[in-house]
Design a protein around this motif. Structure first.
Motif, short mmCIF file in Angstrom:
data_model
loop_
_atom_site.label_atom_id
_atom_site.label_comp_id
_atom_site.label_asym_id
_atom_site.label_seq_id
_atom_site.Cartn_x
_atom_site.Cartn_y
_atom_site.Cartn_z
N LYS A 62 0.97 -1.22 -0.29
CA LYS A 62 -0.08 0.24 -0.02
C LYS A 62 0.38 1.67 0.16
N PHE A 68 -2.54 1.06 -4.40
CA PHE A 68 -1.69 -0.26 -4.26
C PHE A 68 -1.03 -1.04 -5.39
N SER A 86 -7.15 2.07 -4.29
CA SER A 86 -9.11 2.26 -3.63
C SER A 86 -9.75 3.17 -4.22
N THR A 115 -12.20 -1.87 -6.29
CA THR A 115 -12.35 -2.33 -4.94
C THR A 115 -10.54 -3.20 -4.06
N LEU A 116 -11.11 -3.06 -3.30
CA LEU A 116 -9.96 -4.34 -2.42
C LEU A 116 -10.25 -5.49 -3.19
N ILE A 119 -9.06 -5.57 -7.02
CA ILE A 119 -7.19 -6.11 -7.27
C ILE A 119 -6.76 -7.11 -6.73
N ARG A 120 -8.10 -8.00 -5.44
CA ARG A 120 -7.28 -9.20 -5.80
C ARG A 120 -7.51 -9.68 -6.92
N ILE A 147 -5.68 -8.59 1.56
CA ILE A 147 -7.03 -7.65 1.44
C ILE A 147 -7.65 -7.13 2.28
N ASN A 150 -5.74 -5.49 5.07
CA ASN A 150 -6.30 -3.17 4.05
C ASN A 150 -7.22 -2.85 4.11
N GLU A 151 -8.60 -3.62 4.57
CA GLU A 151 -9.27 -3.41 4.11
C GLU A 151 -9.68 -2.99 5.83
#
Length: 250
Positions: A62, A68, A86, A115-116, A119-120, A147, A150-151
């Motif tokens: 991050k 990210f 994000s 959104t996270l 990204i994943r 993930i 981080n969220e």
């Protein structure tokens, strides 16, 4: 590594990808990659490389401003992804981020927001295309934990900001409600001058701070109020030209 697949991936995901060999040779896979932090910042690539070298799953980093980056091991080198934002970055934050990575302001561009979980999934898809492999269940769980962590951090930062804002303005936390504002606008539309003045005075007392300096706060409050009142007057039939002239006068 199959370059054609990576180019298609870039076009679909709209994310910069850069491959770095052990000797430090860089290969870009996106149209605007020359403006990417991944190409401009050797320090960023070193951080990503060090993180990916210490684990078997893709490394997620991050950076500043809610963006990210990821690093995936591929053959004898590393494939870097990013920035994957994000949150939506305004012009000021884009300029600040660009300067931090050595990008000139002339090369700024609007970055897409993900959104996270997106990204994943982007990282998982890229990983599966690199060497025609996919992550095992345990590795996928680890990436999900990264993930989710981080969220939670982002939510915690947002909550902390809101609490800090209220603490800093403790005496003026209360703000007038949307209902009160609508009552004022309706009084203006109906020409009920006394009610409009009374409601405006009440809202002035309960308004949140619009500046640290008291005089500037009052000026800002007046400009906002005048603009709203002028539009309410025009809604009720006042000619726009006349409404703007009165607004400009005050």
């Amino acid at each position: 590594m199959r370059n054609n697949h990576i180019r298609i991936l870039c076009a679909v995901l709209k994310v910069d990808l850069v491959y770095e060999t052990q000797s430090g040779e860089l290969t870009a896979f996106f149209d605007t990659i020359q403006d990417s932090p991944l190409m401009r910042s050797q320090k960023l690539r070193q951080q990503l490389c060090a993180g990916a070298a210490g684990q078997s799953i893709p490394f997620l980093y991050k950076g500043n401003y809610g963006c990210f980056f990821a690093a995936l091991r591929s053959g004898e080198g590393y494939l870097y992804m990013g920035p994957m934002c994000s949150i939506k970055l305004g012009a000021t934050h884009r300029r600040q981020m660009a300067r931090s990575y050595g990008i000139t302001e002339d090369d700024l561009r609007v970055l897409p927001v993900f959104t996270l979980p997106e990204i994943r999934n982007m990282i998982l898809l890229t990983n599966s295309l690199l060497e025609n492999v996919s992550l095992e269940n345990e590795e996928l769980l680890q990436l999900n934990r990264i993930i989710n962590h981080n969220e939670r951090l982002i939510r915690r930062e947002q909550t902390s900001f809101l609490l800090r804002e209220e603490e800093e303005n403790d005496e003026t936390v209360y703000r007038h409600t949307y209902h009160e504002e609508q009552l004022l606008m309706q009084a203006i539309r109906e020409g009920r001058t006394a009610d409009a003045v009374r409601l405006a005075e009440s809202m002035d007392r309960d308004s949140g701070r619009l500046a640290d300096d008291e005089l500037q706060h009052r000026r800002n409050l007046a400009m906002v109020g005048i603009a709203l009142c002028a539009r309410a007057a025009m809604d009720s039939g006042v000619a726009p030209g006349e409404g703007y002239r009165i607004s400009g006068y005050y």
